[in-house]
Write an enzyme that holds these catalytic residues in place. Structure first.
Site, PDB file in Angstrom:
ATOM      1  N   SER A 122       1.755 -11.681 -47.042  1.00 55.88           N
ATOM      2  CA  SER A 122       2.220 -12.607 -48.082  1.00 55.88           C
ATOM      3  C   SER A 122       3.732 -12.750 -48.064  1.00 55.88           C
ATOM      4  O   SER A 122       4.465 -11.807 -47.703  1.00 55.88           O
ATOM      5  CB  SER A 122       1.777 -12.081 -49.452  1.00 55.88           C
ATOM      6  OG  SER A 122       2.421 -12.760 -50.498  1.00 55.88           O
ATOM      7  N   TYR A 146       2.373  -5.868 -55.296  1.00 57.22           N
ATOM      8  CA  TYR A 146       1.593  -6.582 -54.289  1.00 57.22           C
ATOM      9  C   TYR A 146       2.400  -6.761 -53.002  1.00 57.22           C
ATOM     10  O   TYR A 146       1.917  -6.465 -51.904  1.00 57.22           O
ATOM     11  CB  TYR A 146       1.179  -7.940 -54.856  1.00 57.22           C
ATOM     12  CG  TYR A 146       0.398  -8.831 -53.931  1.00 57.22           C
ATOM     13  CD1 TYR A 146      -0.921  -8.545 -53.616  1.00 57.22           C
ATOM     14  CD2 TYR A 146       0.973  -9.991 -53.394  1.00 57.22           C
ATOM     15  CE1 TYR A 146      -1.654  -9.387 -52.785  1.00 57.22           C
ATOM     16  CE2 TYR A 146       0.245 -10.830 -52.572  1.00 57.22           C
ATOM     17  CZ  TYR A 146      -1.069 -10.525 -52.269  1.00 57.22           C
ATOM     18  OH  TYR A 146      -1.787 -11.361 -51.445  1.00 57.22           O
ATOM     19  N   LYS A 150       1.702  -5.108 -49.280  1.00 57.38           N
ATOM     20  CA  LYS A 150       1.550  -5.948 -48.095  1.00 57.38           C
ATOM     21  C   LYS A 150       2.512  -5.507 -46.995  1.00 57.38           C
ATOM     22  O   LYS A 150       2.155  -5.448 -45.809  1.00 57.38           O
ATOM     23  CB  LYS A 150       1.782  -7.416 -48.454  1.00 57.38           C
ATOM     24  CG  LYS A 150       0.674  -8.051 -49.273  1.00 57.38           C
ATOM     25  CD  LYS A 150      -0.610  -8.193 -48.478  1.00 57.38           C
ATOM     26  CE  LYS A 150      -1.684  -8.941 -49.235  1.00 57.38           C
ATOM     27  NZ  LYS A 150      -2.949  -9.055 -48.467  1.00 57.38           N
TER      28      LYS A 150
END
Length: 315
Positions: A122, A146, A150
């Site tokens: 991402s 997040y 990642k």
């Protein structure tokens, strides 16, 4: 590509990718397709010999063993806790995005087949504040759990590949549109809801202002890029095995104007702007984007905002 595994296959991107690969199975271009997710809707896919849907958590040894039989030569790893959930539930994010992922990679390593692994990373790895320009060499400094998770997996995958355990490719996805309005599990889902609301002329309160800059890629284009990524010869992969997918850099006002041109002047009649400082910092200040590696590998964004909207709303 003969035996394909897709994790997170019942998610927004996973469903579209699974449908595309299932067509190849029906055409006998591949031999088997295994789809894994926590659950599947009834009759999600037409039955084809070689197609299996496995419901369960990848952290469950029984589920993982079933998912890896037959041994896959190509893995699309999409399963993850998205940005909103990873921020709200740190332990869940660690368990799914890190522990579950490591368990999958370890089982693949132990099978000693060195499969191609396409990992859906991402742009969240960049964090904020952002530099004036982003390219494939921009230093990463994630500011949400997040994005941190990642980036951890990107690094781990590169090491697995260095050691010859896996043949990995990590691609950093921009905001992919248009998710169903009922599926705002990602913080960036507001862009999808905005597009749906403009197409329907319905009421919507947008959390960033009309001058906010965002990066967008349609779902069909994203799926095509994932498939292309899996087919790239290993010798053509960049150092680090990670790159940014192409995206259009647009202002919210550009989306509104394009929707009015396509759906009529009343498309934004129900649109209101309620600026949210968190969203402004994280999602409304994306600078110009250069994706040299993706371009070299034959990947492009949707071309223009009109095409983006049309592609985003393909059912």
């Amino acid at each position: 590509m003969k035996h394909v595994l897709i994790t997170g296959a019942n998610g927004y991107i996973g469903q579209a990718l699974a449908r595309a690969v299932a067509k190849r199975l029906a055409a006998k271009e591949i031999q088997s397709l295994t789809l894994v997710d926590l659950a599947f809707e009834e009759q999600s896919y037409h039955y084809e010999p070689g197609l299996r849907c496995i419901s369960g958590d990848l952290s469950d040894e029984t589920v993982l063993q079933a998912a890896l039989t037959p041994v896959p030569d190509t893995v699309f790893h999409l399963a993850s806790v998205t940005s909103r959930l990873a921020e709200e539930n740190f332990a869940l994010g660690l368990r799914v995005n890190i522990a579950g992922t490591v368990s999958l990679f370890e089982h693949l390593r132990q099978q000693e087949q060195c499969p191609v692994v396409v990992y859906a990373s991402s742009i969240g790895v960049f964090g904020t504040p952002l530099p004036q320009q982003v390219d494939d060499n921009t230093p990463v400094a994630p500011t949400l759990s997040y994005g941190t998770q990642k980036r951890m997996v990107e690094l781990l995958l590169a090491d697995y590949s260095r050691r010859g355990f896996l043949d990995s490719r990590s691609v950093r996805l921009p905001t992919v549109v248009a998710r169903p309005m009922t599926a705002e599990t990602a913080l960036s889902s507001f862009a999808s809801s905005l597009i749906h609301a403009l197409a329907a002329g319905s009421t919507y309160e947008c959390p960033i202002g009309p001058q906010g800059w965002i990066w967008l890629l349609s779902l069909p284009s994203c799926v095509q890029h994932l498939l292309t990524t899996a087919s790239i010869e290993t010798v053509r992969l960049p150092e680090g095995r990670v790159w940014n997918l192409p995206a259009q850099r647009l202002q919210v006002a550009d989306l509104v104007q394009a929707a009015k041109s396509r759906y009529g002047r009343g498309a934004d009649a129900g649109l209101r702007f309620q600026s949210n400082p968190q969203f402004d910092r994280q999602f409304a200040q994306w600078p110009p984007l250069t994706t040299a590696i993706a371009t070299q590998l034959g990947m492009q964004h949707d071309g223009d905002v009109k095409t983006l909207i049309e592609q985003a709303l393909v059912s």
